[in-house]
Each structure stands twice: as structure tokens, then as C-alpha cells.
Design a protein around this motif. Structure first.
Motif, mmCIF file in Angstrom:
data_model
loop_
_atom_site.group_PDB
_atom_site.id
_atom_site.type_symbol
_atom_site.label_atom_id
_atom_site.label_comp_id
_atom_site.label_asym_id
_atom_site.label_seq_id
_atom_site.Cartn_x
_atom_site.Cartn_y
_atom_site.Cartn_z
ATOM 1 N N ILE A 1 0.861 -1.182 0.000
ATOM 2 C CA ILE A 1 0.000 0.000 0.000
ATOM 3 C C ILE A 1 0.894 1.227 0.000
ATOM 4 O O ILE A 1 1.797 1.343 0.837
ATOM 5 C CB ILE A 1 -0.952 0.012 1.210
ATOM 6 C CG1 ILE A 1 -1.920 -1.181 1.122
ATOM 7 C CG2 ILE A 1 -1.714 1.331 1.292
ATOM 8 C CD1 ILE A 1 -2.801 -1.340 2.343
ATOM 9 N N PHE B 1 -3.126 9.309 10.587
ATOM 10 C CA PHE B 1 -3.014 8.363 9.478
ATOM 11 C C PHE B 1 -1.780 7.482 9.659
ATOM 12 O O PHE B 1 -1.846 6.256 9.469
ATOM 13 C CB PHE B 1 -2.938 9.131 8.155
ATOM 14 C CG PHE B 1 -2.950 8.256 6.935
ATOM 15 C CD1 PHE B 1 -4.126 8.040 6.245
ATOM 16 C CD2 PHE B 1 -1.786 7.657 6.472
ATOM 17 C CE1 PHE B 1 -4.143 7.236 5.104
ATOM 18 C CE2 PHE B 1 -1.790 6.857 5.339
ATOM 19 C CZ PHE B 1 -2.971 6.635 4.660
ATOM 20 N N LEU C 1 -7.546 3.642 3.876
ATOM 21 C CA LEU C 1 -6.388 2.827 4.266
ATOM 22 C C LEU C 1 -6.855 1.499 4.848
ATOM 23 O O LEU C 1 -6.339 0.433 4.482
ATOM 24 C CB LEU C 1 -5.541 3.586 5.283
ATOM 25 C CG LEU C 1 -4.372 2.811 5.896
ATOM 26 C CD1 LEU C 1 -3.346 2.445 4.834
ATOM 27 C CD2 LEU C 1 -3.713 3.618 7.016
ATOM 28 N N ARG C 2 -7.821 1.565 5.724
ATOM 29 C CA ARG C 2 -8.314 0.324 6.348
ATOM 30 C C ARG C 2 -8.977 -0.574 5.308
ATOM 31 O O ARG C 2 -8.845 -1.808 5.362
ATOM 32 C CB ARG C 2 -9.270 0.662 7.491
ATOM 33 C CG ARG C 2 -8.581 1.369 8.656
ATOM 34 C CD ARG C 2 -9.492 1.595 9.844
ATOM 35 N NE ARG C 2 -8.787 2.308 10.901
ATOM 36 C CZ ARG C 2 -7.971 1.734 11.798
ATOM 37 N NH1 ARG C 2 -7.804 0.403 11.756
ATOM 38 N NH2 ARG C 2 -7.371 2.443 12.712
ATOM 39 N N ALA D 1 -1.511 3.448 10.169
ATOM 40 C CA ALA D 1 -0.638 2.579 9.367
ATOM 41 C C ALA D 1 0.231 1.717 10.266
ATOM 42 O O ALA D 1 0.445 0.526 9.988
ATOM 43 C CB ALA D 1 0.221 3.433 8.433
ATOM 44 N N ILE E 1 3.271 -1.149 4.076
ATOM 45 C CA ILE E 1 2.745 0.181 3.770
ATOM 46 C C ILE E 1 3.953 1.108 3.698
ATOM 47 O O ILE E 1 4.780 1.126 4.607
ATOM 48 C CB ILE E 1 1.761 0.678 4.844
ATOM 49 C CG1 ILE E 1 0.536 -0.250 4.927
ATOM 50 C CG2 ILE E 1 1.332 2.121 4.553
ATOM 51 C CD1 ILE E 1 -0.424 0.096 6.061
ATOM 52 N N LEU F 1 0.885 5.746 -1.055
ATOM 53 C CA LEU F 1 -0.004 6.896 -0.955
ATOM 54 C C LEU F 1 -0.121 7.659 -2.264
ATOM 55 O O LEU F 1 0.860 7.823 -2.999
ATOM 56 C CB LEU F 1 0.488 7.856 0.131
ATOM 57 C CG LEU F 1 0.612 7.286 1.544
ATOM 58 C CD1 LEU F 1 0.852 8.411 2.541
ATOM 59 C CD2 LEU F 1 -0.599 6.469 1.937
ATOM 60 N N VAL G 1 -3.750 4.876 -1.772
ATOM 61 C CA VAL G 1 -4.811 5.495 -0.987
ATOM 62 C C VAL G 1 -4.454 6.950 -0.699
ATOM 63 O O VAL G 1 -3.273 7.321 -0.678
ATOM 64 C CB VAL G 1 -5.060 4.749 0.346
ATOM 65 C CG1 VAL G 1 -5.462 3.309 0.091
ATOM 66 C CG2 VAL G 1 -3.833 4.802 1.241
ATOM 67 N N PRO H 1 -3.647 10.124 1.465
ATOM 68 C CA PRO H 1 -2.969 10.193 2.764
ATOM 69 C C PRO H 1 -3.787 10.833 3.873
ATOM 70 O O PRO H 1 -3.339 10.879 5.018
ATOM 71 C CB PRO H 1 -1.721 11.033 2.460
ATOM 72 C CG PRO H 1 -2.077 11.830 1.262
ATOM 73 C CD PRO H 1 -3.002 10.979 0.450
ATOM 74 N N LEU I 1 5.287 5.126 3.076
ATOM 75 C CA LEU I 1 4.835 6.512 3.064
ATOM 76 C C LEU I 1 5.983 7.453 3.378
ATOM 77 O O LEU I 1 6.980 7.067 3.991
ATOM 78 C CB LEU I 1 3.691 6.714 4.064
ATOM 79 C CG LEU I 1 3.943 6.365 5.545
ATOM 80 C CD1 LEU I 1 4.580 7.542 6.289
ATOM 81 C CD2 LEU I 1 2.642 5.974 6.227
ATOM 82 N N GLU J 1 -8.224 7.755 6.308
ATOM 83 C CA GLU J 1 -7.929 6.582 7.130
ATOM 84 C C GLU J 1 -8.863 5.421 6.797
ATOM 85 O O GLU J 1 -8.455 4.255 6.830
ATOM 86 C CB GLU J 1 -8.039 6.944 8.611
ATOM 87 C CG GLU J 1 -7.579 5.857 9.541
ATOM 88 C CD GLU J 1 -7.686 6.266 11.005
ATOM 89 O OE1 GLU J 1 -7.995 5.391 11.835
ATOM 90 O OE2 GLU J 1 -7.457 7.460 11.307
#
Length: 413
Positions: free
Chosen positions: A142, A218, A186-187, A222, A200, A144, A178, A180, A202, A183
């Protein structure tokens, strides 16, 4: 090679700089377009072009020149190491390489079992992190939206910018992007990946997106999700690391430690070097003999440059300077008409404009003797040397108040 002196004119009235730009366009690939100037030398936060014009460098090689240009201690360290041993290949170790790894682990407050891998750039560091994620035995990553992790195929696969992705498709699969600030998204992405979630990745502050901090909540989410799913949290600190934000590493500002951190840019103070810091025994064991490598990574010359950079940051208290001068820039620039906000931390700042005048302002600034960067139509990015002084910062603030504000207003017409 041109024999024109700075400021001199040759045939057709061309200056030395103009002649050199012609030579550039005839000999180098056009991947960067036509450069703004041909730079000849630098000292501290100042650079001079081939025609002898001086500029206050507020871009710092894109957050690279942490000590400014030609810092005496940095120059001396490189000269000494070059006269001693520069490159030995990774069949052998060198003391500067070992000392730099120990120093990074100490500054990062890394727990026992943590390890460092050295590369030559941020892209290479992220490639190594990508391979570490795959070494978990899982495949989905994942990343951003608006993030930037490099231009090689693996790093580009984790970079969301469609304009630089599309010409090279198909890229590596199983990367989910996703927002940033979302949230819930993200889930949902973690749920979609399920047991295949490897990592993940970022940036704590998205530099190429216009210096946009990722919300603490956020990042905390993560961290919680990667722990729960036995996946890696990779923080790309290539632009935010090495005192840029007023802390050694930006994740220390929020107190959330990743499993893997990538570094480059300011680490070498202008000399090419990248690094991967793996926190704890699990992450540190993901790359083993034969899994990865690089001919020049961690060579003694690069390690000496990085050690000198870290030494000067400590001895000159540049973390405090980054905080103080950065805050002065922030408060002063926020008071200028047409500036709606100043984002970022320390000396990594994004000036948010009321209108999309960033390119116009950057072009006018270089004509006036200031080097800045417009990463987006409504943002000016400042990532100067950590040695930037308040009087130097005031020169740009005064120019922005007098000229920048007018250009922002004209940009609304």
C-alpha cells in the motif's frame, strides 16, 4: 570547451552561460529539459553561474546540500579519504562504512538487531526496501496518492504520479494507492490485501506533492495495521531525514517508529549515498547474503562524506538552526499577501499560494537571484542548506513581500 570568461560575450553575442547551455542541449539527453542556468561554483548558501551572477540557493540541490556548498570540514574529509582509500568493493569492509552504520543506528535509536544497508541514491534505497517487503513472503504493498519514491521500475511502481508512470506501464502489480488523509480508505485497502499485505510505504512529509505532511493519525493507523497484519511500515525519509525537519528523522517528531527507513539526499551533504535502516531483528534479517547488492554502495569515500555531514550538523547545532530559521521563514512568509499557508517542518517548507502563480514566481525569483522550486502550481518549495542564516532568509522574505505578493495577485487575473 568554451574559453569565455564569466560575463564575456562570444560570437553572436552569446555569454559563456548561453554557450554552455547550447553545448548541454547537444550532448545530454533531454530528460530534465533545458536547465535554468549553468552553475560554476558555490559557497555556503550561495552559488554563482557561469556568467558570474550570484544566487541565494534555497533549493539546496533538492534538500541534498545539508551543509551548503563547499563546507571546509566536508571538503577536508573527502580529500583525506580520497587520498587514503576511496572504493574497495563489498568483498571488503572499510572502517568509515562500519562507523557510519553504527552512527545511523545510534541517531535513529534503533533497538538491538537493527541493521543498515548502503546504496547510492534514494531510488536505490527504496528498491532495497521493496525487496525487503517481498522477502516477507507476501506481495501487496500500500502506497499513498501524491507520493514519490523514485523512477526505477520498482520505486516507480510505488509512486502514484500517473504522468511519469504511464509511459512505462505495465509496472509491478499488487500496489494499492490510498489518499494520505483518508484513514477509512487505508483500512479498506488493508482489508482488500488481507493476508497478502507485505508493507505500507509513506513519506512523513510528501515533498514532491508540495511539502504536505501526512496526518499523524493516518501514520498511527498505518503503524497499528502493519503490526496487526505482520507487515512492514516503511518510511521514506529520503527528503525529510538527516535534520531537515529539525529532528534527525521526521518520524521522531511524531514518536512512531517504522520497521524500515530509507535515507539519501542530505545524508552525504552533496555526495551520492543512500541507506536503508531496518529496525529490530525481524526487519534486519530480511536481506541476507546474495539477496541484494550494489558495487559502489557504502564505499569509503561516500561514508566519509556522510560522517563529515553528521559531525557538522552536531557540532554547529544545525537541528536548532533548522527549527529557528524555519520558524522565522514560516511566520514571516505567512504574513505576506497571497500566501495562504506555509506547510512543513524545519527547513522543509511549502509556501501555499492563493493562486497558481508558483512557476511565475520561481522564474522571477531566479532572475532576482533566488533559487526556489515550484513542485505544484500553487506551491513554492524551500529546502535550503541547514546552515541558512536568518539574514539570508530575510533577503528572500523581503523579495517575496515586495514582488512575490504582486505576482500572486496577477496570477488571479
Amino acid at each position: 570547451m568554451s574559453d569565455l570568461q564569466p560575463g564575456a560575450h562570444g560570437e553572436a553575442g552569446l555569454t559563456r552561460g548561453a554557450v554552455d547551455l547550447q553545448r548541454y542541449t547537444h550532448s545530454l539527453m533531454g530528460t530534465y529539459g533545458v536547465p535554468m542556468r549553468v552553475l560554476a561554483r558555490g559557497e555556503g548558501s550561495w552559488v554563482w553561474d557561469a556568467d558570474g551572477n550570484r544566487y541565494l540557493d534555497l533549493l539546496g540541490g533538492i534538500a541534498v546540500n545539508a551543509l551548503g556548498h563547499a563546507h571546509p570540514a566536508w571538503v577536508a574529509a573527502i580529500a583525506h579519504q580520497a587520498a587514503t582509500l576511496a572504493q574497495a568493493s563489498n568483498f571488503f569492509a572499510t572502517e568509515p562504512q562500519i562507523r557510519l552504520a553504527e552512527r545511523l543506528l545510534d541517531l535513529a535509536q534503533a533497538p538491538p538487531g537493527s541493521r543498515v544497508f548502503f546504496a547510492n541514491s534514494g531510488t536505490e534505497a527504496n528498491e532495497a526496501a521493496f525487496k525487503m517487503a517481498r522477502r516477507t513472503g507476501k506481495g501487496t504493498i500500500i502506497a499513498l496518492e501524491h507520493g514519490f519514491h523514485g523512477r526505477s521500475m520498482g520505486a516507480l511502481s510505488m509512486t502514484a504520479k500517473e504522468a511519469i508512470r504511464a509511459p512505462f506501464a505495465p509496472l509491478l502489480e499488487r500496489v494499492i494507492f490510498v489518499e494520505p488523509t483518508d484513514e477509512a480508505a487505508l483500512r479498506a485497502a488493508v482489508a482488500e490485501a488481507a493476508d497478502d499485505l507485505a508493507a505500507i510505504i509513506l513519506e512523513p512529509i510528501q515533498g514532491e506533492a508540495g511539502v504536505r505532511p501526512v496526518p499523524h493519525a493516518f501514520i498511527a493507523a498505518a503503524r497499528e495495521l502493519t503490526l496487526r497484519h505482520h507487515a512492514l511500515l516503511i518510511m521514506d525519509e529520503i527528503q525529510t531525514g538527516v535534520a531537515r525537519t529539525g529532528a534527525w528523522f521526521a518520524h521522531q517528531l511524531g514518536g512512531i517508529r517504522p520497521d524500515v527507513m530509507t535515507l539519501a539526499k542530505g545524508l552525504g551533504g552533496g555526495f551520492p549515498i543512500g541507506a536503508v535502516v531496518a529496525f529490530g531483528e525481524t526487519a534486519g534479517a530480511l536481506l541476507t547474503k546474495g539477496d541484494h547488492g550494489t558495487t559502489f554502495g557504502g564505499n569509503a569515500l561516500a561514508a566519509a562524506a556522510a560522517l563529515a555531514t553528521l559531525d557538522v550538523i552536531e557540532s554547529e547545532d544545525l537541528l536548532a538552526n533548522a527549527k529557528a530559521v524555519g520558524e522565522h521563514l514560516r511566520t514571516s512568509l505567512e504574513a505576506i499577501d497571497g500566501v495562504v499557508e506555509v506547510r512543513g517542518e524545519g527547513l522543509m517548507l511549502g509556501i501555499g499560494l492563493a493562486h497558481p502563480a508558483a512557476a511565475t514566481i520561481a522564474a522571477a525569483a531566479v532572475e532576482a537571484g533566488f533559487i526556489v522550486n515550484p513542485p505544484s502550481p500553487d506551491t513554492i518549495r524551500l529546502v535550503p542548506a541547514l546552515t541558512l542564516t536568518r539574514p539570508e532568509a530575510d533577503l528572500f522574505i523581503a523579495w517575496m513581500a515586495e514582488h512575490g505578493a504582486r505576482l500572486i495577485t496577477e496570477g488571479s487575473a
